[in-house]
Design a protein around this motif. Structure first.
Motif, PDB file in Angstrom:
ATOM      1  N   PRO A 141       0.830  -1.216   0.000  1.00 40.20           N
ATOM      2  CA  PRO A 141       0.000   0.000   0.000  1.00 40.20           C
ATOM      3  C   PRO A 141       0.859   1.258   0.000  1.00 40.20           C
ATOM      4  N   THR A 142       0.489   2.194  -0.854  1.00 43.49           N
ATOM      5  CA  THR A 142       1.254   3.441  -0.958  1.00 43.49           C
ATOM      6  C   THR A 142       1.358   4.145   0.386  1.00 43.49           C
ATOM      7  N   SER A 143       0.284   4.098   1.158  1.00 42.98           N
ATOM      8  CA  SER A 143       0.286   4.775   2.455  1.00 42.98           C
ATOM      9  C   SER A 143       1.354   4.193   3.383  1.00 42.98           C
ATOM     10  N   LEU A 144       1.547   2.875   3.344  1.00 40.56           N
ATOM     11  CA  LEU A 144       2.533   2.244   4.222  1.00 40.56           C
ATOM     12  C   LEU A 144       3.957   2.500   3.735  1.00 40.56           C
ATOM     13  N   ALA A 145       4.165   2.412   2.426  1.00 40.32           N
ATOM     14  CA  ALA A 145       5.502   2.686   1.888  1.00 40.32           C
ATOM     15  C   ALA A 145       5.917   4.127   2.180  1.00 40.32           C
ATOM     16  N   GLN A 146       4.974   5.051   2.022  1.00 34.43           N
ATOM     17  CA  GLN A 146       5.290   6.456   2.286  1.00 34.43           C
ATOM     18  C   GLN A 146       5.453   6.710   3.785  1.00 34.43           C
ATOM     19  N   ALA A 147       4.687   6.000   4.603  1.00 35.93           N
ATOM     20  CA  ALA A 147       4.831   6.139   6.057  1.00 35.93           C
ATOM     21  C   ALA A 147       6.191   5.631   6.511  1.00 35.93           C
ATOM     22  N   MET A 148       6.643   4.525   5.921  1.00 36.84           N
ATOM     23  CA  MET A 148       7.969   4.021   6.247  1.00 36.84           C
ATOM     24  C   MET A 148       9.026   5.038   5.851  1.00 36.84           C
ATOM     25  N   ALA A 157      -9.050   5.718   5.902  1.00 37.21           N
ATOM     26  CA  ALA A 157      -9.205   4.342   6.383  1.00 37.21           C
ATOM     27  C   ALA A 157      -7.870   3.653   6.642  1.00 37.21           C
ATOM     28  N   GLU A 158      -6.772   4.203   6.082  1.00 31.99           N
ATOM     29  CA  GLU A 158      -5.459   3.566   6.227  1.00 31.99           C
ATOM     30  C   GLU A 158      -4.548   4.316   7.194  1.00 31.99           C
ATOM     31  N   ARG A 159      -5.072   5.372   7.829  1.00 30.23           N
ATOM     32  CA  ARG A 159      -4.213   6.225   8.643  1.00 30.23           C
ATOM     33  C   ARG A 159      -3.653   5.504   9.862  1.00 30.23           C
ATOM     34  N   GLU A 160      -4.452   4.679  10.507  1.00 27.46           N
ATOM     35  CA  GLU A 160      -3.964   4.009  11.713  1.00 27.46           C
ATOM     36  C   GLU A 160      -2.780   3.101  11.394  1.00 27.46           C
ATOM     37  N   ALA A 161      -2.898   2.328  10.322  1.00 30.62           N
ATOM     38  CA  ALA A 161      -1.794   1.452   9.920  1.00 30.62           C
ATOM     39  C   ALA A 161      -0.582   2.277   9.496  1.00 30.62           C
ATOM     40  N   ALA A 162      -0.831   3.389   8.816  1.00 33.65           N
ATOM     41  CA  ALA A 162       0.270   4.243   8.369  1.00 33.65           C
ATOM     42  C   ALA A 162       0.993   4.879   9.557  1.00 33.65           C
ATOM     43  N   ILE A 163       0.227   5.365  10.536  1.00 32.41           N
ATOM     44  CA  ILE A 163       0.847   5.971  11.718  1.00 32.41           C
ATOM     45  C   ILE A 163       1.657   4.938  12.488  1.00 32.41           C
ATOM     46  N   LEU A 164       1.146   3.704  12.565  1.00 32.23           N
ATOM     47  CA  LEU A 164       1.888   2.638  13.241  1.00 32.23           C
ATOM     48  C   LEU A 164       3.209   2.386  12.522  1.00 32.23           C
ATOM     49  N   THR A 165       3.158   2.313  11.199  1.00 35.04           N
ATOM     50  CA  THR A 165       4.374   2.131  10.408  1.00 35.04           C
ATOM     51  C   THR A 165       5.345   3.285  10.649  1.00 35.04           C
ATOM     52  N   SER A 218       1.630  -3.424   7.952  1.00 33.06           N
ATOM     53  CA  SER A 218       0.945  -4.321   7.024  1.00 33.06           C
ATOM     54  C   SER A 218      -0.051  -5.205   7.760  1.00 33.06           C
ATOM     55  N   ALA A 219       0.356  -5.690   8.946  1.00 36.58           N
ATOM     56  CA  ALA A 219      -0.552  -6.508   9.745  1.00 36.58           C
ATOM     57  C   ALA A 219      -1.781  -5.692  10.154  1.00 36.58           C
ATOM     58  N   ALA A 220      -1.557  -4.466  10.604  1.00 37.08           N
ATOM     59  CA  ALA A 220      -2.674  -3.597  11.000  1.00 37.08           C
ATOM     60  C   ALA A 220      -3.561  -3.266   9.797  1.00 37.08           C
ATOM     61  N   PHE A 221      -2.943  -3.054   8.657  1.00 36.66           N
ATOM     62  CA  PHE A 221      -3.684  -2.748   7.433  1.00 36.66           C
ATOM     63  C   PHE A 221      -4.590  -3.916   7.062  1.00 36.66           C
ATOM     64  N   TRP A 222      -4.048  -5.129   7.118  1.00 35.09           N
ATOM     65  CA  TRP A 222      -4.814  -6.325   6.739  1.00 35.09           C
ATOM     66  C   TRP A 222      -5.956  -6.570   7.723  1.00 35.09           C
ATOM     67  N   ILE A 223      -5.666  -6.460   9.021  1.00 37.62           N
ATOM     68  CA  ILE A 223      -6.697  -6.694  10.047  1.00 37.62           C
ATOM     69  C   ILE A 223      -7.809  -5.654   9.929  1.00 37.62           C
ATOM     70  N   THR A 224      -7.416  -4.397   9.704  1.00 37.19           N
ATOM     71  CA  THR A 224      -8.412  -3.329   9.583  1.00 37.19           C
ATOM     72  C   THR A 224      -9.336  -3.573   8.397  1.00 37.19           C
ATOM     73  N   ARG A 225      -8.773  -3.986   7.289  1.00 45.88           N
ATOM     74  CA  ARG A 225      -9.591  -4.241   6.101  1.00 45.88           C
ATOM     75  C   ARG A 225     -10.515  -5.439   6.318  1.00 45.88           C
ATOM     76  N   ARG A 226     -10.012  -6.464   6.999  1.00 49.61           N
ATOM     77  CA  ARG A 226     -10.809  -7.674   7.215  1.00 49.61           C
ATOM     78  C   ARG A 226     -11.949  -7.436   8.195  1.00 49.61           C
ATOM     79  N   THR A 227     -11.773  -6.480   9.110  1.00 45.58           N
ATOM     80  CA  THR A 227     -12.773  -6.258  10.158  1.00 45.58           C
ATOM     81  C   THR A 227     -13.667  -5.055   9.895  1.00 45.58           C
ATOM     82  N   ARG A 228     -13.602  -4.481   8.694  1.00 47.52           N
ATOM     83  CA  ARG A 228     -14.533  -3.415   8.361  1.00 47.52           C
ATOM     84  C   ARG A 228     -15.949  -3.977   8.299  1.00 47.52           C
TER      85      ARG A 228
END
Length: 394
Positions: free
Chosen positions: A122-129, A345-353, A377-387
């Motif tokens: 995800p672009t958000s995670l790569a950019q957060a890293m 929707a991806e901010r929490e995973a991005a901030i964690l990264t 990535s784990a947070a991103f996947w869990i968040t998407r699965r639990t929407r």
């Protein structure tokens, strides 16, 4: 005749591109090489090899495809090196990591599933890293302003004022200001480098799983996400469609060839590609490739004198060099932070990264960038699965 000699407008454009590309980021490359254990001679060789690598690769690709294919060293990758722990094997271990990243880039060009895998992050995670990697470096100018104000504040002010006139020349102007500060604070000592021409230093690589995972793979990911993929996108936005696979393989091959001399990563450029591809490069789109060709020639010339640049930089206070590195990366940091937080929707995973990467923790010899990307990535996947909408479909 136009195919034999470059139009003068493309020569001047190429010079501007090379000045911006080299002098806006060479302090980052030097900081990165020093951060992973390079000696002064090895750092000079690495800077030279990086410049020559992107110069030759840009010339050959642009001539072959008749497209303005601008090639660069990986500025985000160099920033990653600056905050990475020195490998247990020393600089030779870093060379092994460079080879690992180069090999993965070649493979991404030859084997589409790997390229798709890298692009699927995800672009958000790569950019957060990337933002997490850059944060400690971007803080340095302001620490330096408190500890070394007489030298660093003029540089920061020069960068800010020049940026109001031309963003492209803000950092080169700051480099000139830093050079003046070095001369004024030399205390009567000569700051003329002992060595003008650069002597290549060949370093035998060492390989370890920890260094490959901690430096090699993050270097590959951050370079693919922030340089190679955007570089291809910029070319296509201007109507140039050279095949992506051979471009990636060529950049990776150049990385493999020049890594033993200290070059971290060669990649496709985005910003300078836009400078070579627009109408200011040349009115005729079929001749704009000459701008990238000439930029490559000037990159090689700058690389020849890398030892002089490194020798002069050795007279600078470390905080002054840190200031140059930090202000050169502030724009990149701002863009990365915006891209990381753009999708709500991806901010929490991005901030964690971002937070884990910026923490600088090292666990089991693996650096914070890897742990940040894994946790995000784990947070991103869990968040998407639990929407709610996804749960409702089950």
């Amino acid at each position: 005749m136009s195919r034999l000699l470059p139009p003068m407008q493309t020569v001047s454009t190429g010079l501007v591109v090379a000045v911006v590309g080299f002098f806006s980021s060479f302090p980052i490359v030097l900081q990165g090489l020093a951060g992973i254990g390079a000696s002064a001679d090895e750092a000079a060789s690495g800077l030279m090899a990086a410049a020559v690598s992107m110069g030759i690769t840009g010339v050959l690709l642009s001539l072959w495809y008749r497209a303005p294919i601008s090639v660069a060293w990986s500025t985000p990758g160099a920033a990653l090196l600056a905050v990475s722990a020195t490998p247990a094997e020393g600089f030779s271990g870093a060379i092994g990591a460079f080879l690992c990243a180069g090999a993965l880039t070649v493979l991404a060009g030859l084997w589409k599933p790997l390229a798709r895998l890298a692009a699927s992050i995800p672009t958000s995670l790569a950019q957060a890293m990337l933002a997490g990697v850059l944060l400690p470096l971007c803080i340095t100018p302001f620490r330096a302003a408190a500890e070394l104000p007489l030298q660093t504040l003029p540089v920061i002010l020069t960068w800010f004022i020049a940026g109001r006139i031309s963003r492209a020349f803000a950092v080169p102007a700051a480099v000139l200001a830093a050079m003046l500060m070095v001369i004024l604070n030399a205390g009567g000592q000569s700051v003329i480098p002992d060595q003008i021409l650069t002597k290549p230093v060949l370093t035998a690589p060492s390989f370890s799983l920890a260094t490959a995972i901690g430096i090699g793979i993050p270097l590959f990911i951050v370079t693919m996400a922030t340089q190679n993929i955007p570089g291809i996108a910029v070319l296509r936005s201007y109507g140039y469609t050279p095949p992506a696979g051979p471009l990636l393989s060529s950049a990776g091959g150049a990385s493999l060839l020049f890594a033993p001399f200290g070059a971290p990563a060669t990649c496709l450029a985005a910003i300078t590609a836009a400078m070579c591809s627009n109408e200011d490069s040349h009115p005729d789109p079929t001749l704009r490739y000459w701008s990238a060709v000439m930029a490559g020639v000037f990159y090689c010339l700058f690389g020849v004198f890398a030892a002089a640049i490194t020798g002069f930089a050795a007279h600078a206070h470390p905080l002054l060099m840190g200031t140059l590195t930090g202000i050169a990366l502030i724009g990149v940091f701002a863009n990365a932070t915006f891209a990381a937080l753009e999708v709500q929707a991806e901010r929490e995973a991005a901030i964690l990264t971002f937070a884990i990467t910026a923490s600088g923790v090292t666990v089991f010899g693996i650096g914070a960038a890897v742990w940040g990307l894994l946790a995000g990535s784990a947070a991103f996947w869990i968040t998407r699965r639990t929407r709610p909408e996804n749960i409702a479909r089950r």
